[in-house]
Design an enzyme around this catalytic site. Structure first.
Site, PDB file in Angstrom:
ATOM      1  NE  ARG A  20      12.689 -14.338  -7.591  1.00  0.00           N
ATOM      2  CZ  ARG A  20      13.964 -14.304  -7.214  1.00  0.00           C
ATOM      3  NH1 ARG A  20      14.632 -13.167  -7.240  1.00  0.00           N
ATOM      4  NH2 ARG A  20      14.578 -15.400  -6.798  1.00  0.00           N
ATOM      5  CG  ASP A  68      -9.648   0.956  13.318  1.00  0.00           C
ATOM      6  OD1 ASP A  68     -10.421   0.999  14.304  1.00  0.00           O
ATOM      7  OD2 ASP A  68      -9.832   0.220  12.341  1.00  0.00           O
ATOM      8  NE  ARG A  79     -14.203  -9.264   9.130  1.00  0.00           N
ATOM      9  CZ  ARG A  79     -14.673  -9.489  10.350  1.00  0.00           C
ATOM     10  NH1 ARG A  79     -14.630 -10.718  10.857  1.00  0.00           N
ATOM     11  NH2 ARG A  79     -15.177  -8.518  11.076  1.00  0.00           N
ATOM     12  CE  LYS A  92     -10.668  -4.302  14.887  1.00  0.00           C
ATOM     13  NZ  LYS A  92     -11.791  -4.306  13.925  1.00  0.00           N
ATOM     14  CB  CYS A 182     -16.007  12.843  -5.236  1.00  0.00           C
ATOM     15  SG  CYS A 182     -17.682  13.414  -4.818  1.00  0.00           S
ATOM     16  CB  CYS A 201     -18.434  -7.203   8.407  1.00  0.00           C
ATOM     17  SG  CYS A 201     -17.598  -6.846   6.843  1.00  0.00           S
TER      18      CYS A 201
END
Length: 264
Positions: A20, A68, A79, A92, A182, A201
């Site tokens: 596709r 990470d 999320r 993670k 930059c 967050c």
């Protein structure tokens, strides 16, 4: 920018999986091959990194390396879409990489549990094997973004930087080898003052859709850059406001006195 060799071809399983996409006007087998031969390093495997990496892997990116140093917490599950409740307390980077290879076994995904710095960048980015085609900044604080930008400029690696907070997001794609500016040119004064009052967050909250949208906008820009060798954000900052359902572009210029990139 990685380019496919004349002898490289798509496997039948790849032609079927990406059919596709290959049908799109402007996206053909050559674009798919360029994507397949690309190597991306993503810093941050959280709210932005999960949707961005998943979309890139589903689309046929050849190799992705996630960096990470954090572990999965219960509050991440709202999320961070590559993780499940049983993944709490796991790393993670490693968990995300494993899930990405389950999603698409035709790609290579690996994870490193580490905090990227200017001192370890050469090793973590595997510069001995050649420069990555793109750095994806999926972190959540100005200090880390500033470090990633310095690494991008030092090694002349394109940098696609995204941010998400509350119901707002930003996106920019910097090409240091073209000397067009930059991250510090754009956010220099903000970076300098960030330590005193920074929203993240963790302290300000974020809607689940904000990271999903910004991560996929980041993937969209990366696909165009890697597959079509096109920067849709040349000297532009994308600003997204979910509360108003608005998106706009703001222009910027290289700072001739930028302490990061002016000497390159």
């Amino acid at each position: 920018m990685a380019h496919s060799s004349e002898t490289e071809q798509l496997l039948d399983t790849e032609l079927l999986r990406y059919a596709r996409q290959i049908l799109l006007d402007g996206w053909d087998i050559d674009a798919q091959l360029r994507l397949k031969s690309s190597r991306v390093v993503m810093i941050g495997a959280g709210g932005l990194g999960c949707p961005a990496s998943e979309t890139l892997v589903r689309a046929g990116l050849g190799h992705i390396h996630l960096i990470d140093d954090d572990v999965i917490e219960a509050s991440n599950l709202q999320r961070q879409t590559l993780f499940l409740p049983e993944d709490i307390d796991k790393a993670k980077a490693l968990t995300a990489a494993k899930m990405l290879e389950r999603i698409n076994p035709l790609v290579t995904a690996c994870g490193t549990v580490a905090r990227l710095s200017e001192d370890n960048a050469y090793e973590l980015l595997d510069m001995a094997a050649g420069k990555p085609d793109l750095l994806l900044d999926c972190t959540d604080n100005f200090a880390t973004r500033d470090i990633i930008n310095r690494i991008s400029v030092r090694y002349q690696i394109p940098l696609l930087s995204a941010s998400a907070i509350a119901m707002q997001g930003q996106l920019a794609l910097f090409e240091p080898h073209l000397n067009t500016g930059c991250y510090h040119c754009l956010f220099g004064s903000v970076v300098a003052d960030a330590a005193a009052d920074e929203r993240t967050c963790a302290n300000s909250g974020v809607l689940a859709s904000t990271t999903a949208i910004m991560g996929n906008l980041q993937a969209n820009a990366a696909l165009q850059y890697l597959g079509l060798t096109k920067n849709p954000l040349t000297n532009k900052l994308l600003l997204w406001d979910g509360s108003r359902m608005e998106q706009r572009l703001m222009g910027y210029r290289k700072d001739p006195e930028c302490p990061v990139c002016s000497s390159y």
